[in-house]
Design an enzyme around this catalytic site. Structure first.
Site, mmCIF file in Angstrom:
data_model
loop_
_atom_site.group_PDB
_atom_site.id
_atom_site.type_symbol
_atom_site.label_atom_id
_atom_site.label_comp_id
_atom_site.label_asym_id
_atom_site.label_seq_id
_atom_site.Cartn_x
_atom_site.Cartn_y
_atom_site.Cartn_z
ATOM 1 N N ARG A 34 16.251 -8.891 0.723
ATOM 2 C CA ARG A 34 16.457 -9.153 -0.695
ATOM 3 C C ARG A 34 17.071 -7.324 -0.815
ATOM 4 N NH1 ARG A 34 12.731 -14.081 0.461
ATOM 5 N NH2 ARG A 34 14.089 -15.561 0.547
ATOM 6 N N HIS A 62 11.494 -23.449 8.475
ATOM 7 C CA HIS A 62 11.149 -22.829 6.722
ATOM 8 C C HIS A 62 9.663 -23.967 7.182
ATOM 9 C CE1 HIS A 62 10.388 -21.152 2.745
ATOM 10 N NE2 HIS A 62 11.131 -21.451 2.407
ATOM 11 N N ARG A 93 0.694 -1.427 -0.467
ATOM 12 C CA ARG A 93 -0.278 -0.096 -0.074
ATOM 13 C C ARG A 93 0.916 1.244 0.159
ATOM 14 N NH1 ARG A 93 -5.114 0.862 1.096
ATOM 15 N NH2 ARG A 93 -7.041 -0.740 0.031
ATOM 16 N N HIS A 105 14.358 -11.330 6.436
ATOM 17 C CA HIS A 105 15.552 -11.620 4.973
ATOM 18 C C HIS A 105 15.931 -10.413 3.855
ATOM 19 C CE1 HIS A 105 16.364 -15.370 2.889
ATOM 20 N NE2 HIS A 105 16.733 -14.427 2.356
ATOM 21 N N GLU A 135 18.917 -13.108 7.716
ATOM 22 C CA GLU A 135 19.117 -14.419 6.613
ATOM 23 C C GLU A 135 19.282 -13.209 5.619
ATOM 24 O OE1 GLU A 135 15.571 -17.344 8.817
ATOM 25 O OE2 GLU A 135 15.522 -15.881 6.243
#
Ligand code: PXP
Length: 241
Positions: free
Chosen positions: A46, A193, A19, A44, A71
């Protein structure tokens, strides 16, 4: 002592980014997760910054009173510089490819031994504990110890899928054997995970020395129904087996 629960807050950033603006607030969520009983916060980042942004990581630093776990793939973008600047308690190195939806394999700690040794040393020298994300294969844990890493994180997606289908035994045994190999080699063991309220207790019971789990997707989804405070407490109870 039960495994520590590190809440992965990437999904909170995904919701915010959908948003623009700052709802929900990633820093406030981290503060609240800790107040609600989380033992750590995981992010994490990226390079495409589609969920946690590099700036979020730095904004979080002064608010982490538990354990901060970052991570990511050290070969990507500014990851190494970011982690060295943020100085978290732990960095979990993951060999995911750019643009990958989510992590889907662990390191080949045999083939990548030389590279890992060098990168582990860089973080360890900076006082940051290093954990290597690996598939549930005992040989990968043994070779992980040779890199100088302090921990492994066992990739539990396969276990989770098998558990869902009611035949978790073989996948669970692979996780246990990998954890035992790691412990024998002097490493502590994390897992993550696709862990959820259905599959977490079995894993924790079979790896009594499990140090930490990092959980994002299912926990945040459960929080929609149970609320964040209740949900974190439910995951803590699932770990205390
Ligand atoms: N561990 C690693 C290395 C991951 O990449 C992820 C997903 O970002 C997780 C744990 C958490 O997985 P999940 O979101 O399925 O709980």
């Amino acid at each position: 002592m039960p495994a520590k629960l590190s809440v992965n807050i990437n999904k909170i950033a995904t919701l915010r980014n959908s948003r623009g603006g700052n709802i929900p607030n990633v820093v406030k969520t981290a503060i609240d997760c800790q107040a609600f009983g989380a033992n750590g916060i995981t992010v994490h980042p990226r390079p495409d910054e589609r969920h946690i942004r590099y700036q979020d990581v730095m904004d979080l630093v002064p608010h982490i009173t538990t354990e901060f776990n970052i991570e990511g793939n050290p070969r990507e973008g500014k990851f190494v510089a970011l982690v060295l600047a943020a100085k978290p308690a732990q960095v979990t190195l993951v060999p995911d490819a750019p643009g990958q939806l989510t992590s889907n394999h662990g390191w080949d700690t045999v083939k990548e031994q030389d590279y890992l040794k060098q990168i582990v040393k860089q973080f360890t020298n900076a006082g940051i504990r290093v954990s290597l994300f690996i598939d549930p294969v005992p040989a990968m844990a043994t070779a992980a110890a040779e890199t100088g890493a302090a921990r492994i994180e066992i990739y539990t997606e396969h276990y989770a899928r098998c558990h869902e289908q009611g035949n978790a035994n073989e996948a669970l045994n692979a996780c246990v054997a990998t954890a035992n190999a790691a412990q024998k080699a002097g490493l502590a063991v994390n897992a993550g995970h696709d862990l959820n309220l259905q599959n977490l207790s079995t894993l924790a019971r079979h790896i009594p020395f499990l140090a930490e789990v990092s959980i994002g997707h299912a926990l945040i989804a459960d929080a929609l129904y149970y609320g964040l405070h209740n949900t974190i407490q439910m995951y803590q109870r699932a770990l205390a087996v």
